[in-house]
Design a protein around this motif. Structure first.
Motif, short mmCIF file in Angstrom:
data_model
loop_
_atom_site.label_atom_id
_atom_site.label_comp_id
_atom_site.label_asym_id
_atom_site.label_seq_id
_atom_site.Cartn_x
_atom_site.Cartn_y
_atom_site.Cartn_z
N VAL A 1 -77.16 8.05 -39.43
CA VAL A 1 -77.73 6.90 -40.14
C VAL A 1 -78.33 7.32 -41.48
CG1 VAL A 1 -79.55 5.15 -40.07
CG2 VAL A 1 -78.12 5.55 -38.07
N ALA A 2 -79.06 8.42 -41.52
CA ALA A 2 -79.74 8.84 -42.75
C ALA A 2 -78.79 9.02 -43.93
CB ALA A 2 -80.55 10.11 -42.50
N PRO A 3 -77.67 9.74 -43.78
CA PRO A 3 -76.77 9.87 -44.94
C PRO A 3 -76.14 8.55 -45.38
CG PRO A 3 -76.26 11.54 -43.30
CD PRO A 3 -77.24 10.59 -42.67
N LEU A 4 -76.09 7.56 -44.51
CA LEU A 4 -75.56 6.26 -44.90
C LEU A 4 -76.60 5.40 -45.60
CD1 LEU A 4 -73.52 5.38 -41.69
CD2 LEU A 4 -72.63 6.14 -43.90
N VAL A 5 -77.85 5.54 -45.20
CA VAL A 5 -78.90 4.67 -45.71
C VAL A 5 -79.50 5.20 -47.02
CG1 VAL A 5 -81.19 3.73 -45.20
CG2 VAL A 5 -79.43 3.72 -43.45
N TYR A 6 -79.56 6.51 -47.19
CA TYR A 6 -80.15 7.06 -48.42
C TYR A 6 -79.46 6.56 -49.69
CZ TYR A 6 -83.17 10.24 -45.81
OH TYR A 6 -84.12 10.76 -44.98
N PRO A 7 -78.12 6.55 -49.76
CA PRO A 7 -77.50 6.03 -50.99
C PRO A 7 -77.81 4.56 -51.25
CG PRO A 7 -75.89 7.25 -49.70
CD PRO A 7 -77.11 7.12 -48.86
N VAL A 8 -77.93 3.77 -50.19
CA VAL A 8 -78.28 2.35 -50.37
C VAL A 8 -79.68 2.25 -50.95
CG1 VAL A 8 -78.71 0.18 -49.16
CG2 VAL A 8 -76.77 1.61 -48.50
N GLY A 9 -80.61 3.01 -50.41
CA GLY A 9 -81.98 2.98 -50.91
C GLY A 9 -82.08 3.44 -52.36
N ILE A 10 -81.37 4.51 -52.68
CA ILE A 10 -81.39 5.02 -54.06
C ILE A 10 -80.77 3.99 -55.01
CG2 ILE A 10 -80.38 6.79 -55.58
CD1 ILE A 10 -80.74 8.73 -53.16
N ALA A 11 -79.68 3.36 -54.59
CA ALA A 11 -79.03 2.37 -55.44
C ALA A 11 -79.96 1.18 -55.72
CB ALA A 11 -77.74 1.89 -54.80
N TYR A 12 -80.71 0.74 -54.71
CA TYR A 12 -81.60 -0.41 -54.92
C TYR A 12 -82.84 -0.03 -55.70
CZ TYR A 12 -78.87 -3.80 -52.39
OH TYR A 12 -77.88 -4.68 -52.02
N LEU B 1 -89.03 0.25 -40.94
CA LEU B 1 -88.80 0.30 -42.39
C LEU B 1 -87.44 -0.29 -42.76
CD1 LEU B 1 -90.28 3.81 -43.27
CD2 LEU B 1 -91.24 1.56 -43.80
N LEU B 2 -86.44 -0.01 -41.95
CA LEU B 2 -85.12 -0.57 -42.22
C LEU B 2 -85.12 -2.08 -42.03
CD1 LEU B 2 -82.89 2.17 -40.59
CD2 LEU B 2 -83.00 1.58 -43.02
N ARG B 3 -85.85 -2.57 -41.04
CA ARG B 3 -85.95 -4.02 -40.83
C ARG B 3 -86.69 -4.68 -42.01
NH1 ARG B 3 -83.68 -5.53 -35.68
NH2 ARG B 3 -82.62 -3.61 -35.30
N ILE B 4 -87.76 -4.05 -42.48
CA ILE B 4 -88.50 -4.59 -43.62
C ILE B 4 -87.59 -4.65 -44.84
CG2 ILE B 4 -90.36 -4.09 -45.26
CD1 ILE B 4 -91.97 -3.01 -42.84
N ALA B 5 -86.82 -3.59 -45.07
CA ALA B 5 -85.89 -3.57 -46.21
C ALA B 5 -84.86 -4.68 -46.07
CB ALA B 5 -85.21 -2.21 -46.30
N ALA B 6 -84.34 -4.89 -44.87
CA ALA B 6 -83.34 -5.95 -44.65
C ALA B 6 -83.95 -7.33 -44.91
CB ALA B 6 -82.78 -5.86 -43.23
N VAL B 7 -85.17 -7.54 -44.46
CA VAL B 7 -85.83 -8.84 -44.68
C VAL B 7 -86.10 -9.06 -46.17
CG1 VAL B 7 -87.97 -10.13 -44.27
CG2 VAL B 7 -86.80 -9.01 -42.37
N LEU B 8 -86.54 -8.02 -46.88
CA LEU B 8 -86.78 -8.15 -48.32
C LEU B 8 -85.47 -8.46 -49.06
CD1 LEU B 8 -89.38 -5.32 -48.97
CD2 LEU B 8 -89.76 -7.79 -48.95
N LEU B 9 -84.39 -7.83 -48.65
CA LEU B 9 -83.10 -8.16 -49.26
C LEU B 9 -82.69 -9.59 -48.90
CD1 LEU B 9 -80.98 -4.90 -48.95
CD2 LEU B 9 -81.85 -5.99 -51.01
N GLY B 10 -83.07 -10.05 -47.72
CA GLY B 10 -82.80 -11.44 -47.34
C GLY B 10 -83.54 -12.41 -48.26
#
Length: 105
Positions: free
Chosen positions: A93-104, A6-15
């Motif tokens: 990792v989870a506390p670092l990634v959740y704010p990024v996901g919420i922001a996007y 899921l993180l890789r998919i998110a990174a590719v979509l942002l790419g």
């Protein structure tokens, strides 16, 4: 689907978003209509003083676009690195990634 995928998919979509943003950044001042050419000309040539320098709206527009380029690139790097570490350090990792996901979202 696991978290790494899921993180890789998110990174590719942002790419993909970054590629589109870059294409838009490089061609924003090209006009297809005379009306748009007038707007672009006004953005580029009307300058106002700001903090001791003369700046146009086009300067601000370009600066904001460059900032977004780096924000997107940083987000891609963060998500890719998080994908590498998620299996070993899920608690970090989870506390670092959740704010990024919420922001996007």
């Amino acid at each position: 689907m696991n978290a790494k995928v899921l993180l890789r998919i998110a990174a590719v979509l942002l790419g993909v978003h970054l590629a589109g943003h870059t294409a838009g950044h490089l061609g924003w001042d090209k006009s297809n209509t005379p009306e748009m050419a007038i707007v672009i000309d006004g953005m580029k040539h009307v300058k106002e003083p700001f903090m001791g320098a003369l700046r146009s709206k086009a300067d601000y527009f370009m600066g904001y676009s460059l900032i977004m380029f780096f924000v997107l690139a940083m987000s891609i790097a963060l998500l890719w690195i998080a994908g590498n570490k998620v299996n070993d350090n899920k608690g970090v990792v989870a506390p670092l990634v959740y704010p990024v996901g919420i922001a996007y979202i």
